[in-house]
Design an enzyme around this catalytic site. Structure first.
Site, PDB file in Angstrom:
ATOM      1  N   HIS A 469      56.617  69.377  98.496  1.00  0.00           N
ATOM      2  CA  HIS A 469      57.122  69.508  97.125  1.00  0.00           C
ATOM      3  C   HIS A 469      58.490  70.196  97.087  1.00  0.00           C
ATOM      4  O   HIS A 469      59.138  70.238  96.032  1.00  0.00           O
ATOM      5  CB  HIS A 469      56.114  70.296  96.282  1.00  0.00           C
ATOM      6  CG  HIS A 469      56.099  69.891  94.832  1.00  0.00           C
ATOM      7  ND1 HIS A 469      57.050  69.071  94.270  1.00  0.00           N
ATOM      8  CD2 HIS A 469      55.247  70.198  93.822  1.00  0.00           C
ATOM      9  CE1 HIS A 469      56.788  68.890  92.990  1.00  0.00           C
ATOM     10  NE2 HIS A 469      55.694  69.579  92.694  1.00  0.00           N
ATOM     11  N   ASP A 473      59.750  65.506  94.418  1.00  0.00           N
ATOM     12  CA  ASP A 473      59.193  65.850  93.111  1.00  0.00           C
ATOM     13  C   ASP A 473      57.949  65.001  92.834  1.00  0.00           C
ATOM     14  O   ASP A 473      57.726  63.962  93.468  1.00  0.00           O
ATOM     15  CB  ASP A 473      60.222  65.631  92.008  1.00  0.00           C
ATOM     16  CG  ASP A 473      61.393  66.600  92.123  1.00  0.00           C
ATOM     17  OD1 ASP A 473      61.164  67.724  92.621  1.00  0.00           O
ATOM     18  OD2 ASP A 473      62.516  66.240  91.731  1.00  0.00           O
TER      19      ASP A 473
END
Length: 498
Positions: A469, A473
């Site tokens: 992450h 995204d």
């Protein structure tokens, strides 16, 4: 003639290294491929071998210096005082078998870049055994691959220096062989223990496959219970696996259970040292969890179209290309297609930089008796279905036999893991650092689905994408997984690049 010793390729995104240790000093004689020095990068340790035999001249980069790729480390005077390639040992006083022959040291073979030690896993021969040249003597385990050690000469194994379980460095001596006339003199010693010899040859004068001997030793399988299908009845690894998987006779009724106690529990436990490969797997998986901001997103795919296409063309595919059409080529193609649209899933973090890859080196996770390995199919984005299937079959077979080289397991940009072959319905795969994405495949299972207002039975598979992450995204991850789903539910999209 002067030869330059330069910094080798350090790996993707690595541009400099520090000179850690020089193993030689100016004036020392060196053999070709003998280790001269060791470099340290922020990722791996790299050993620098001699490009030729000769004498080490001037050392340009001293210990502690920082050097770039292809920088000059030292000069080598080729041919002057060159060290002999084979290393000979003086005959030992307690080894009369070597008195009329020549002793040859069995050394640890080249283990590869960044590998500095190994564990002696299995000796296929014992002291006193006669050996042929290039016959396998023992197997070493490193944190990446298993390495078989062949005999450098024909003769008699007179001394095992490194016992099973011992940890040895890259320049260690493993054993001593008496070659030449000494071999004949030592031969009777090998006949002194026929029962021990039968344990590794199944009672026949035939040398079993080394991988079969190792598996039998690990699993406690009696060679006499295994039927060999190799040449002249040689026991192969597949024969051992077949014996292990054969249904056992129904055991007698167990005695009534008794109350457990700490002493009785301890007597039924077995403590086994983790292999180097298993230690590395554990370390890397934990590093991945500690480093990456790992998150998993899920979806499901209707496999009807892929299964129909595969059934329609599998016979023609096999006839033309000589390899079966499987599901992995479809998933590989679908992932390549999705990675083009969401390139951050194919990227990696290097310090404060994001390195985008304009190619796809696809890692295909494979379970082996030794542990999980990830062979890499290079430039999968430019390969056909047939090329992908051939590469997967070849890499998978080499992985199961422990024959993969380190180069074949490095440089991957994205990984596919298929837990479905073991019956897994749902899982969250762990990233293979420094990669930023891994796709988990699962079991295909018929489930009732609502299609156009009707409940129909469809072959469904859950998909899981674990991603870092920090650079991927949620939108990118979900988009990637949706594109994989769309490509598999309508494979024509792959042809039209849609």
């Amino acid at each position: 003639m002067s030869v330059e010793v330069r910094v080798p390729t350090l790996g993707e995104s690595v541009t400099e290294a520090t000179v850690a240790t020089w193993f030689k000093k100016p004036g020392d004689a060196v053999a070709v491929d003998e280790m001269l020095c060791e470099l340290e990068t922020d990722k791996v340790t790299v050993e620098v071998p001699a490009p030729a035999a000769g004498t080490l001249g001037e050392i340009i980069a001293q210990e502690g210096d920082t050097v770039g790729v292809d920088a000059l480390l030292a000069t080598l005077n080729e041919g002057e005082g060159a060290a002999p390639a084979p290393k000979k040992a003086e005959p030992k006083a307690d080894a009369p078998a070597a008195s009329s022959g020549e002793s040859v040291d069995v050394m640890v073979p080249t283990l590869g870049e960044s590998v500095t030690e190994a564990t002696v896993a299995t000796w296929f021969k014992k002291e006193g055994d006669t050996v042929a040249q290039d016959e396998m003597l023992c197997e070493l385990e490193t944190d990446k691959v298993s390495v078989e050690v062949p005999s450098p000469a024909a003769g008699t194994l007179v001394s095992i220096v490194a016992k099973e379980g011992a940890t040895v460095d890259a320049t260690a001596k493993l054993a001593v062989i008496a070659s030449g006339a000494g071999a004949a003199a030592a031969a009777p010693a090998a006949e002194a223990a026929p029962a021990a010899a039968a344990a590794t040859s199944g009672g026949k004068d035939i040398e079993n496959a080394p991988s079969a001997n190792k598996l039998m030793a690990e699993k406690g399988v009696d060679a006499a219970s295994v039927t060999g299908t190799g040449k002249d009845g040689r026991i192969m690894k597949e024969d051992v696996l077949r014996t292990m998987n054969a249904p056992a006779a129904q055991p007698a009724a167990a005695a009534a259970p008794r109350a457990p106690s700490s002493d009785s529990d301890a007597s039924r436990e077995e403590r086994v040292k983790m292999t180097k490969l298993r230690q590395t797997i554990a370390r890397r998986l934990k590093e991945s969890q500690n480093t990456a901001a790992m998150l998993t997103t899920y979806n499901e795919v209707d496999m009807t179209e892929v299964m129909g296409l595969r059934n329609e063309y599998k016979d023609l595919f096999l006839k033309k290309h000589g390899v079966k059409l499987g599901f992995m080529s479809f998933f590989t193609k679908a992932c390549v297609h999705a990675l083009r649209e969401v390139p951050e899933v194919n990227a990696e973090i290097d310090g404060t930089d994001v390195v985008y890859k304009n190619f796809v080196h696809m890692g295909i996770a494979a379970g082996t008796p030794q542990g999980l390995v990830v062979p890499v199919i290079r430039d999968a984005d430019s390969m056909s279905f047939a090329d992908i299937e051939k590469a997967i079959a070849e890499k998978g077979a080499r992985a199961r036999d422990g024959k993969l080289s380190m180069a074949e397991m490095q440089g991957g940009t994205f990984t596919i893991s298929n837990g479905g072959v073991y019956g897994s319905l749902m899982s969250s795969p762990i990233l293979n650092p420094p990669q930023s994405g891994i796709l988990g495949m699962h079991k295909i299972q018929d489930r009732p689905m609502a299609i156009n207002g009707q409940v129909v039975i469809r072959p469904m598979m859950y998909l899981a994408l674990s991603y870092d992450h920090r650079i991927v995204d949620g939108k990118g991850a979900v988009t990637f997984l949706v594109r994989v789903k769309e490509a598999l539910e309508d494979p024509r999209r792959l042809l039209m690049d849609l």
